[in-house]
Design a protein around this motif. Structure first.
Motif, PDB file in Angstrom:
ATOM      1  N   ASP A 150     -31.309   3.979 -43.221  1.00  0.00           N
ATOM      2  CA  ASP A 150     -31.916   2.925 -42.402  1.00  0.00           C
ATOM      3  C   ASP A 150     -32.798   3.435 -41.274  1.00  0.00           C
ATOM      4  O   ASP A 150     -33.493   2.650 -40.620  1.00  0.00           O
ATOM      5  CB  ASP A 150     -30.824   2.026 -41.821  1.00  0.00           C
ATOM      6  CG  ASP A 150     -29.836   2.803 -40.962  1.00  0.00           C
ATOM      7  OD1 ASP A 150     -29.716   4.027 -41.144  1.00  0.00           O
ATOM      8  OD2 ASP A 150     -29.175   2.185 -40.106  1.00  0.00           O
ATOM      9  N   GLU A 151     -32.781   4.742 -41.002  1.00  0.00           N
ATOM     10  CA  GLU A 151     -33.617   5.255 -39.919  1.00  0.00           C
ATOM     11  C   GLU A 151     -33.722   6.777 -39.967  1.00  0.00           C
ATOM     12  O   GLU A 151     -32.973   7.459 -40.678  1.00  0.00           O
ATOM     13  CB  GLU A 151     -33.076   4.808 -38.552  1.00  0.00           C
ATOM     14  CG  GLU A 151     -31.738   5.399 -38.174  1.00  0.00           C
ATOM     15  CD  GLU A 151     -31.303   4.982 -36.778  1.00  0.00           C
ATOM     16  OE1 GLU A 151     -32.162   4.810 -35.907  1.00  0.00           O
ATOM     17  OE2 GLU A 151     -30.088   4.819 -36.580  1.00  0.00           O
ATOM     18  N   ILE A 152     -34.654   7.285 -39.173  1.00  0.00           N
ATOM     19  CA  ILE A 152     -34.842   8.728 -39.009  1.00  0.00           C
ATOM     20  C   ILE A 152     -34.523   9.069 -37.558  1.00  0.00           C
ATOM     21  O   ILE A 152     -35.055   8.450 -36.635  1.00  0.00           O
ATOM     22  CB  ILE A 152     -36.279   9.147 -39.351  1.00  0.00           C
ATOM     23  CG1 ILE A 152     -36.582   8.811 -40.818  1.00  0.00           C
ATOM     24  CG2 ILE A 152     -36.480  10.631 -39.093  1.00  0.00           C
ATOM     25  CD1 ILE A 152     -38.029   9.057 -41.200  1.00  0.00           C
ATOM     26  N   VAL A 153     -33.639  10.053 -37.371  1.00  0.00           N
ATOM     27  CA  VAL A 153     -33.187  10.422 -36.028  1.00  0.00           C
ATOM     28  C   VAL A 153     -33.659  11.840 -35.695  1.00  0.00           C
ATOM     29  O   VAL A 153     -33.498  12.759 -36.499  1.00  0.00           O
ATOM     30  CB  VAL A 153     -31.650  10.344 -35.918  1.00  0.00           C
ATOM     31  CG1 VAL A 153     -31.193  10.749 -34.521  1.00  0.00           C
ATOM     32  CG2 VAL A 153     -31.169   8.931 -36.248  1.00  0.00           C
ATOM     33  N   PHE A 173     -24.439  17.438 -37.019  1.00  0.00           N
ATOM     34  CA  PHE A 173     -24.084  16.077 -37.390  1.00  0.00           C
ATOM     35  C   PHE A 173     -22.795  16.078 -38.203  1.00  0.00           C
ATOM     36  O   PHE A 173     -22.548  16.989 -39.005  1.00  0.00           O
ATOM     37  CB  PHE A 173     -25.194  15.434 -38.233  1.00  0.00           C
ATOM     38  CG  PHE A 173     -26.305  14.827 -37.428  1.00  0.00           C
ATOM     39  CD1 PHE A 173     -26.279  13.486 -37.077  1.00  0.00           C
ATOM     40  CD2 PHE A 173     -27.386  15.606 -37.025  1.00  0.00           C
ATOM     41  CE1 PHE A 173     -27.299  12.922 -36.349  1.00  0.00           C
ATOM     42  CE2 PHE A 173     -28.423  15.052 -36.296  1.00  0.00           C
ATOM     43  CZ  PHE A 173     -28.375  13.704 -35.951  1.00  0.00           C
ATOM     44  N   VAL A 174     -21.973  15.051 -37.996  1.00  0.00           N
ATOM     45  CA  VAL A 174     -20.840  14.821 -38.876  1.00  0.00           C
ATOM     46  C   VAL A 174     -21.411  14.484 -40.259  1.00  0.00           C
ATOM     47  O   VAL A 174     -22.393  13.747 -40.365  1.00  0.00           O
ATOM     48  CB  VAL A 174     -19.963  13.661 -38.361  1.00  0.00           C
ATOM     49  CG1 VAL A 174     -18.846  13.358 -39.351  1.00  0.00           C
ATOM     50  CG2 VAL A 174     -19.388  14.007 -36.989  1.00  0.00           C
ATOM     51  N   GLU A 175     -20.828  15.044 -41.316  1.00  0.00           N
ATOM     52  CA  GLU A 175     -21.353  14.875 -42.658  1.00  0.00           C
ATOM     53  C   GLU A 175     -21.542  13.398 -43.020  1.00  0.00           C
ATOM     54  O   GLU A 175     -20.608  12.597 -42.947  1.00  0.00           O
ATOM     55  CB  GLU A 175     -20.414  15.529 -43.675  1.00  0.00           C
ATOM     56  CG  GLU A 175     -20.953  15.602 -45.089  1.00  0.00           C
ATOM     57  CD  GLU A 175     -22.126  16.548 -45.235  1.00  0.00           C
ATOM     58  OE1 GLU A 175     -22.860  16.425 -46.223  1.00  0.00           O
ATOM     59  OE2 GLU A 175     -22.310  17.414 -44.349  1.00  0.00           O
ATOM     60  N   LYS A 216     -23.903   9.481 -38.322  1.00  0.00           N
ATOM     61  CA  LYS A 216     -24.850   9.672 -37.235  1.00  0.00           C
ATOM     62  C   LYS A 216     -24.207  10.284 -35.996  1.00  0.00           C
ATOM     63  O   LYS A 216     -24.915  10.667 -35.066  1.00  0.00           O
ATOM     64  CB  LYS A 216     -25.511   8.339 -36.872  1.00  0.00           C
ATOM     65  CG  LYS A 216     -26.373   7.775 -37.998  1.00  0.00           C
ATOM     66  CD  LYS A 216     -26.980   6.438 -37.624  1.00  0.00           C
ATOM     67  CE  LYS A 216     -27.759   5.854 -38.791  1.00  0.00           C
ATOM     68  NZ  LYS A 216     -28.314   4.513 -38.494  1.00  0.00           N
ATOM     69  N   ASP A 217     -22.874  10.358 -35.983  1.00  0.00           N
ATOM     70  CA  ASP A 217     -22.192  11.006 -34.870  1.00  0.00           C
ATOM     71  C   ASP A 217     -22.491  12.508 -34.893  1.00  0.00           C
ATOM     72  O   ASP A 217     -22.697  13.095 -35.966  1.00  0.00           O
ATOM     73  CB  ASP A 217     -20.690  10.776 -34.947  1.00  0.00           C
ATOM     74  CG  ASP A 217     -20.311   9.352 -34.558  1.00  0.00           C
ATOM     75  OD1 ASP A 217     -21.224   8.549 -34.284  1.00  0.00           O
ATOM     76  OD2 ASP A 217     -19.103   9.035 -34.528  1.00  0.00           O
ATOM     77  N   ASP A 268     -20.834   9.726 -29.905  1.00  0.00           N
ATOM     78  CA  ASP A 268     -20.709   8.487 -30.667  1.00  0.00           C
ATOM     79  C   ASP A 268     -22.075   7.806 -30.670  1.00  0.00           C
ATOM     80  O   ASP A 268     -22.541   7.305 -29.648  1.00  0.00           O
ATOM     81  CB  ASP A 268     -19.650   7.586 -30.017  1.00  0.00           C
ATOM     82  CG  ASP A 268     -19.327   6.359 -30.854  1.00  0.00           C
ATOM     83  OD1 ASP A 268     -20.275   5.677 -31.305  1.00  0.00           O
ATOM     84  OD2 ASP A 268     -18.132   6.063 -31.059  1.00  0.00           O
ATOM     85  N   TYR A 269     -22.721   7.795 -31.826  1.00  0.00           N
ATOM     86  CA  TYR A 269     -24.094   7.300 -31.908  1.00  0.00           C
ATOM     87  C   TYR A 269     -24.194   5.808 -31.589  1.00  0.00           C
ATOM     88  O   TYR A 269     -25.134   5.364 -30.925  1.00  0.00           O
ATOM     89  CB  TYR A 269     -24.653   7.560 -33.309  1.00  0.00           C
ATOM     90  CG  TYR A 269     -26.124   7.258 -33.440  1.00  0.00           C
ATOM     91  CD1 TYR A 269     -27.082   8.188 -33.048  1.00  0.00           C
ATOM     92  CD2 TYR A 269     -26.558   6.032 -33.961  1.00  0.00           C
ATOM     93  CE1 TYR A 269     -28.434   7.903 -33.158  1.00  0.00           C
ATOM     94  CE2 TYR A 269     -27.913   5.750 -34.080  1.00  0.00           C
ATOM     95  CZ  TYR A 269     -28.844   6.684 -33.673  1.00  0.00           C
ATOM     96  OH  TYR A 269     -30.185   6.402 -33.778  1.00  0.00           O
ATOM     97  N   VAL A 270     -23.218   5.042 -32.035  1.00  0.00           N
ATOM     98  CA  VAL A 270     -23.251   3.589 -31.806  1.00  0.00           C
ATOM     99  C   VAL A 270     -22.976   3.259 -30.342  1.00  0.00           C
ATOM    100  O   VAL A 270     -23.677   2.465 -29.716  1.00  0.00           O
ATOM    101  CB  VAL A 270     -22.234   2.866 -32.718  1.00  0.00           C
ATOM    102  CG1 VAL A 270     -22.180   1.385 -32.383  1.00  0.00           C
ATOM    103  CG2 VAL A 270     -22.593   3.073 -34.188  1.00  0.00           C
ATOM    104  N   GLN A 271     -21.930   3.885 -29.780  1.00  0.00           N
ATOM    105  CA  GLN A 271     -21.551   3.607 -28.396  1.00  0.00           C
ATOM    106  C   GLN A 271     -22.388   4.386 -27.378  1.00  0.00           C
ATOM    107  O   GLN A 271     -22.292   4.140 -26.176  1.00  0.00           O
ATOM    108  CB  GLN A 271     -20.064   3.947 -28.195  1.00  0.00           C
ATOM    109  CG  GLN A 271     -19.122   3.128 -29.070  1.00  0.00           C
ATOM    110  CD  GLN A 271     -19.191   1.646 -28.768  1.00  0.00           C
ATOM    111  OE1 GLN A 271     -19.375   1.236 -27.623  1.00  0.00           O
ATOM    112  NE2 GLN A 271     -19.038   0.823 -29.818  1.00  0.00           N
TER     113      GLN A 271
END
Length: 271
Positions: free
Chosen positions: A160-163, A212-214, A217-218, A246-249
């Motif tokens: 869904d995206e490129i980071v 990155f965690v496998e 996104k974390d 934590d990518y979301v938080q």
């Protein structure tokens, strides 16, 4: 006759020993001269991608002067489908200060071809900003709104995206007059979708590495702690610790809690 042979043999041995000693002494003398020369005439440090300290930059600005100008590296294709490029920006340090209103841009560099990427793409070298160039929509945007020197650039691809992730230093933490990668670094995270630059940092610590965690996104970040607060991280003596971003938080979470950490320390102390 026998005595003459012994005498000649001894002379040859002495000659060989004398030669060995002479060669050894010559090598030693050369090493001393080289060492002394290095101390008297130190090599000048590369000024490319080295930022002047905030105090020096402000001092120059008061007189409408600058000593560093921006320069662009080759564009890197990071989104093949949408033709989005990433252009690292670095700085060149001038021999003499110049007026701020003087023209700074040079002719652009040629673009290099980049093969289609897989799940992640690493770029080597340092930079002082990043530009995102959207070819299809003819939009060009900068990533950073403040002074940094960055490195360890990683582009990570998700459905869904490129980071974009990199480490970077902002302040002259070791007080040597310039901002370099020897100063404390933070982790920077930028999404091409939301176009917001995030920063993960901890006081008196510097980012040593990250991964990155496998398939997530974390991010697992290894920090080096300046335990004696001398503004320098010594990898031989100062400890490291790991946090999860934590990518979301948008927050840092310890991997090892204090109780477990204390228990491991007791094992080491045989307590």
């Amino acid at each position: 006759m026998k005595m003459d042979k012994i005498k000649n043999y001894n002379q040859k041995i002495l000659a060989i020993l004398g030669t060995v000693l002479l060669v050894t002494a010559t090598i030693g003398l050369i090493m001393v001269v080289v060492t002394v020369s290095k101390s008297l005439f130190p090599r000048s440090q590369s000024t490319t991608n080295t930022l002047l300290s905030d105090d020096k930059a402000v001092e120059l600005k008061k007189d409408s002067l600058r000593q560093q100008i921006i320069s662009y590296q080759s564009p890197r294709l990071v989104d093949t489908l949408n033709l989005v490029y990433l252009i690292p920006v670095d700085v060149k340090t001038l021999e003499k200060s110049e007026k701020i209103d003087k023209e700074i841009l040079y002719s652009s560099r040629k673009m290099r071809d980049v093969a289609e990427v897989s799940t992640e793409y690493e770029f080597y070298g340092s930079f002082n900003n990043l530009i995102v160039y959207d070819y299809k929509n003819n939009i060009t945007q900068k990533v950073c709104d403040y002074r940094i020197i960055g490195t360890d650039l990683l582009v990570k691809y998700f459905e869904d995206e490129i980071v974009i992730v990199f480490t970077g230093a902002e302040k002259d933490t070791n007080k040597d007059g310039v901002v370099t990668l020897e100063d404390f670094k933070s982790l920077f995270v930028y999404s091409l979708k939301d176009k917001n630059l995030r920063k993960a940092e901890i006081n008196n610590s510097t980012v040593d590495s990250f991964k990155f965690v496998e398939k997530k996104k974390d991010i697992l970040i290894t920090f080096g702690r300046d335990r004696n607060a001398d503004n320098v991280y010594d990898s031989e003596k100062d400890p490291t610790f790991i946090m999860r971003y934590d990518y979301v938080q948008k927050s840092l979470v310890p991997i090892v809690d204090k109780a477990l950490e204390a228990g491991i320390q007791k094992i080491i102390e045989k307590n």
